[in-house]
Write a protein that holds these residues in place. Structure first.
Motif: not given
Length: 302
Positions: A97-104
């Motif tokens: 996606y070329r977007l910064q990922p975040l994991l919850l």
């Protein structure tokens, strides 16, 4: 009835994507409220036959910041293989996606939550290649909401609170506060909340509390889960009634055999027979009643 805490812990973010802003606020991290949210496919499978799926994946957009990808994972227990999978998710999502990922990571168990929150480094200790640092929501940091006024402010957060605090000593008060608010909440909002909490409580003792509260406090709701909860309660009552009747008849059969044989039955023996609810025990006593020289002898070897 579907009863899956795993589903409820991440699905709530699909139903209420704005909940992440409140959760991040509780966790002490500043993320701007999203102006739009897109639910993305959760399949992270590669071309080779290796299937990887994140539980929930959302694209969050805000007015000022770049869009980010929020992966939500429901974690029921410690799993030494998970950090590597989570690192893979992050890398794959960034690449795709070329977007910064975040994991919850959402947990119902404090030990699991504290385990999931520990940073994990990958690479040699002399020079770690990367470090995994998921956000974690669980019983150690989610608010305990027992005041209906607080629940009313944010039903989604209250729902997550109830699910993550399933083992809390005040879970009864938490659930009661929710049903108090749901009484005057519109059906389209209230019914999914009833279902999510029913799923989230799973087979924990709190699930029975929720069933009772839904049956009494929310008796006018007609959602699938609430109807099923009430139907199960009625069915359990019918089953208990049938079992009670069968036990009573079996006890009467034992007494009738003794009466036909002219054997005196003392009050203590009679009370023990009629109070027994175990079918196998009553069958055993019935067989013994046919040949026992006295009523007390049907209890021999017991």
């Amino acid at each position: 009835m579907v009863s899956s805490p795993h589903e409820a812990m991440h699905r709530i973010f699909q139903d209420h994507p704005g909940l992440f802003s409140r959760v991040s606020e509780v966790l002490g991290i500043d993320f701007a409220p999203p102006t739009s949210v897109t639910v993305l496919p959760t399949d992270l499978t590669e071309a080779r036959p290796l299937e990887r799926r994140v539980d929930t994946l959302l694209r969050l957009e805000t007015e000022d910041d770049e869009p980010l990808l929020l992966a939500v994972e429901a974690q029921g227990k410690k799993d030494p293989d998970k950090p590597a999978s989570w690192a893979y998710y992050a890398s794959y999502l960034l690449t795709k996606y070329r977007l910064q990922p975040l994991l919850l990571v959402v947990c119902q168990d404090r030990a699991t939550a504290e385990w999931a929150a520990r940073p994990v480094s990958f690479g040699p200790p002399q020079w770690p290649l990367l470090t995994l640092r998921p956000l974690v929501a669980g019983p150690h940091n989610m608010p305990v909401l027992t005041d209906p006024a607080e629940v009313r402010k944010d039903l989604a957060l209250a729902t997550l609170s109830a699910i993550t605090h399933v083992k809390h000593r005040d879970i009864g008060a938490i659930l009661k506060a929710v049903t108090t608010v749901l009484r005057d909440t519109p059906h389209p909002i209230a019914d999914p909340i009833v279902e999510l909490i029913a799923q989230g409580l799973g087979k924990h003792p709190a699930a029975e509390m929720w069933r009772n509260l839904v049956a009494v406090d929310l008796s006018f709701y007609k959602s699938y889960i609430s109807e099923e909860i009430r139907d199960e309660g009625r069915e359990e009552g019918r089953e208990e009634g049938r079992a009670e009747g069968e036990a009573r008849r079996a006890a009467e059969d034992v007494l009738e055999v003794l009466d036909v044989r002219g054997i005196d039955v003392p009050t203590a023996v009679r009370e023990r027979i009629v109070s027994c609810r175990d079918p196998e025990t009553l069958r055993r006593w019935h067989r013994r009643a046919v040949i026992a020289p006295s009523a007390e002898q049907i209890f021999s070897d017991e």
